[in-house]
Design an enzyme around this catalytic site. Structure first.
Site, PDB file in Angstrom:
ATOM      1  N   ALA A  13     -15.342  21.202   5.031  1.00 38.11           N
ATOM      2  CA  ALA A  13     -16.791  21.041   5.094  1.00 38.11           C
ATOM      3  C   ALA A  13     -17.238  20.015   6.130  1.00 38.11           C
ATOM      4  O   ALA A  13     -18.429  19.742   6.257  1.00 38.11           O
ATOM      5  CB  ALA A  13     -17.319  20.645   3.716  1.00 38.11           C
ATOM      6  N   SER A  15     -14.699  19.400   9.091  1.00 38.10           N
ATOM      7  CA  SER A  15     -13.878  19.657  10.274  1.00 38.10           C
ATOM      8  C   SER A  15     -13.039  20.910  10.072  1.00 38.10           C
ATOM      9  O   SER A  15     -12.833  21.368   8.946  1.00 38.10           O
ATOM     10  CB  SER A  15     -12.966  18.463  10.580  1.00 38.10           C
ATOM     11  OG  SER A  15     -11.969  18.325   9.582  1.00 38.10           O
ATOM     12  N   ARG A  17      -9.279  22.721  11.562  1.00 39.93           N
ATOM     13  CA  ARG A  17      -8.042  22.407  12.279  1.00 39.93           C
ATOM     14  C   ARG A  17      -7.251  23.678  12.524  1.00 39.93           C
ATOM     15  O   ARG A  17      -7.253  24.602  11.690  1.00 39.93           O
ATOM     16  CB  ARG A  17      -7.148  21.457  11.480  1.00 39.93           C
ATOM     17  CG  ARG A  17      -7.628  20.024  11.424  1.00 39.93           C
ATOM     18  CD  ARG A  17      -8.372  19.715  10.164  1.00 39.93           C
ATOM     19  NE  ARG A  17      -7.647  20.097   8.986  1.00 39.93           N
ATOM     20  CZ  ARG A  17      -6.619  19.424   8.457  1.00 39.93           C
ATOM     21  NH1 ARG A  17      -6.198  18.312   9.035  1.00 39.93           N
ATOM     22  NH2 ARG A  17      -6.029  19.847   7.364  1.00 39.93           N
ATOM     23  N   ASP A 241      -8.647  26.762  -0.369  1.00 41.15           N
ATOM     24  CA  ASP A 241      -7.838  25.609   0.015  1.00 41.15           C
ATOM     25  C   ASP A 241      -7.088  24.974  -1.156  1.00 41.15           C
ATOM     26  O   ASP A 241      -5.960  24.515  -0.995  1.00 41.15           O
ATOM     27  CB  ASP A 241      -8.667  24.567   0.778  1.00 41.15           C
ATOM     28  CG  ASP A 241      -9.980  24.207   0.105  1.00 41.15           C
ATOM     29  OD1 ASP A 241     -10.180  24.539  -1.085  1.00 41.15           O
ATOM     30  OD2 ASP A 241     -10.835  23.593   0.770  1.00 41.15           O
ATOM     31  N   GLN A 311     -18.252   9.109   1.355  1.00 33.10           N
ATOM     32  CA  GLN A 311     -18.577   9.602   2.701  1.00 33.10           C
ATOM     33  C   GLN A 311     -20.054   9.408   3.009  1.00 33.10           C
ATOM     34  O   GLN A 311     -20.431   9.019   4.125  1.00 33.10           O
ATOM     35  CB  GLN A 311     -18.179  11.072   2.817  1.00 33.10           C
ATOM     36  CG  GLN A 311     -16.681  11.301   2.775  1.00 33.10           C
ATOM     37  CD  GLN A 311     -16.310  12.743   2.474  1.00 33.10           C
ATOM     38  OE1 GLN A 311     -17.174  13.593   2.242  1.00 33.10           O
ATOM     39  NE2 GLN A 311     -15.023  13.033   2.469  1.00 33.10           N
TER      40      GLN A 311
END
Length: 500
Positions: A13, A15, A17, A241, A311
């Site tokens: 949510a 980044s 990769r 995930d 965050q």
């Protein structure tokens, strides 16, 4: 054996990769090849995912990886749950997929609940109703834009959508589909009764794949554009995930059933792997939900607002000109003494962005608790509340299943906050094992290797043992721990979320 190079596209949510997993028959070596930002974009008070950017960035990552490794055997995508894209008959995305934090579902929650009462929905799908769930999102979309019934051809969950861009094949993988609240809890296929009750067209939904599938080679045009092998396969592996992360834990079957897991990141997901969904009255009252594993088995769990609060605090302090890293935030909290004040992370205010420090202070005042005197104490309030939230869910799971959970396995980026890990061990009074940090990526790679026939279950445990580094955290004695926990539970009771 010849080395196998598979690519895990891991979208989060904040980044994305592109990470390679090189398998030599005994061990998997991960290497981050490319990273890019992946924040939802707000336009006209709507939050959407920039799927065009995601697609372009993944292509760039593949091109860079090809230059590094020389050949690529396959790729697969894992993402967060519940979000989706809508395709026209021509295979084009109708509009940018909404982010689960978008507020468009709020006006339709009451009507949704009238059509499908919460307890009934839980019995039918195994999922606890939530404003972020796919079922309410799609229902809201249809209320706002009835023309969708005439225009939409297929709904693909986010990992399946990205895989479709690369393969041209439309399928929905089981673990990600299990987050929708639209699957039949018994058949593990789309629940036509739920779809009919919500007036959602059943023909929108591509087939559900359990145990992974080879979708075929990468599209020729993409192969030629980014100069990767035309034989590179696109794999529908393990799309969610958390389910991917569970594939990476070096646990045998007996250990899995006696170990609680915590996926620690923006969200915290606390759960237990088991064979079949649990849809009892007790599970519903406890606010638990059921989601799928790669092999078709189950994970019963609870989603908790996790390090999102930390965050948000960092982001708003940065806006005021205070540059503070997560490491410094952890250090300040570790040096601060506990003020025995707690927040209820199930309170909806803490799941929404903005003004997080004000929200925390307001909550403490409303519940007549001691206020923090400095930043370290404020951060510690959040981390202690999170650790006690973990304990609460673990105790619910023990009560529900009759299983004694003596160990907790934590994984994900949040385990780098060792203060939170130690608080979890201390507050649950259980041994905590951490690792791997890149659990979702490693599980994505393992699923691909299984689909490609390069790894089997008896071998998988040995491969993981050779690949994964874990760290043990033993609980320490905390004076007055039970009184602290009783205070935390009183706060939840006062806020009316202790059973949610």
């Amino acid at each position: 054996m010849e080395k196998v190079n598979v690519i895990a596209v891991d979208l989060g949510a904040s980044s994305g990769r592109v990470i390679s997993g090189q398998f030599d028959g005994k061990q998997i070596k991960l290497k981050e090849q490319y990273r890019f930002s992946n924040h939802p974009v707000e336009i006209n008070e709507r939050l959407n995912w920039d799927y065009l950017k995601i697609f372009q960035e993944v292509k760039r990552g593949l091109a860079l990886t090809m230059r590094d490794l020389g050949h690529l055997d396959s790729l697969s995508v894992d993402t967060w749950g519940v979000d989706y894209g809508l395709l026209t008959k021509e295979g084009e995305v109708l509009f940018a997929p909404h982010c689960y934090r978008d507020s468009r579902t709020a006006p339709y929650e009451a009507e949704f609940a009238e059509r499908l009462p919460a307890k009934q929905l839980f019995r039918m799908t195994g999922n606890t109703p939530d404003r972020i769930n796919t079922n309410l999102q799609v229902f809201a979309d249809l209320q706002r834009a009835p023309f969708l019934k005439r225009t939409v051809d297929q709904l693909l969950m986010m990992p399946s959508l990205i895989e479709y861009f690369f393969s041209g094949i439309k399928q929905n993988e089981f673990t990600i589909a299990s987050t929708t609240g639209l699957l039949d809890v018994r058949t593990k296929n789309w629940n036509t009764k739920v779809l009919n009750r919500l007036e959602i067209p059943a023909e929108w939904f591509a087939d559900v794949v359990i145990g992974g599938a080879d979708l075929g080679p990468i599209r020729q045009a993409i192969s030629e554009e980014i100069k990767v092998s035309a034989e590179m396969r696109v794999i529908s592996g393990v799309g969610h995930d958390t389910a991917a992360a569970l594939m990476a834990l070096p646990l045998n079957e007996a250990e899995r059933k006696q170990t609680a897991f915590i996926s620690c990141g923006t969200w915290s997901i606390v759960g237990l792997q088991n064979d079949q969904p649990i849809i009892s009255e007790a599970a519903f009252e406890m606010g638990l939900t059921n989601e799928g594993c790669f092999d078709g088995s189950n994970r019963v769990l609870k989603n908790i607002t996790g390090l999102w609060v930390i965050q948000e605090l960092q982001k708003e302090w940065t806006y005021t000109g205070v540059e503070i890293s997560f490491v410094k935030m952890q250090d300040e909290a570790a040096k601060a003494y506990s003020i025995n004040s707690f927040i209820d992370l199930a309170d909806v205010r803490f799941a929404e962005p903005g003004q997080m420090e004000e929200k925390i202070v307001a909550f403490l005042k409303e519940n007549h608790q001691t206020l923090p005197k400095n930043r370290g104490q404020l951060i510690r309030v959040v981390l202690e509340s999170l650790a006690f939230s973990y304990r609460q869910v673990i105790e619910k799971l023990e009560k529900l299943t009759g299983t004694s959970l003596q160990k907790v396995h934590m994984f994900g980026g949040g385990i780098q906050n060792q203060l939170l890990v130690q608080l979890t061990a201390d507050f649950t009074q259980r041994k905590v094992v951490t690792g791997p940090v890149e659990a979702s990526v490693l599980g994505n790679v393992v699923a691909q290797l299984k689909v490609l026939g390069k790894i089997t279950d008896p071998v998988k445990l040995d491969v993981l043992a050779n690949t994964v580094d874990v760290q043990d955290f033993n609980p320490t004695e905390i004076p007055g721990l039970e009184q602290k926990y009783a205070q935390f539970m009183r706060i939840l009771a006062a806020n009316n979320t202790e059973g949610k």
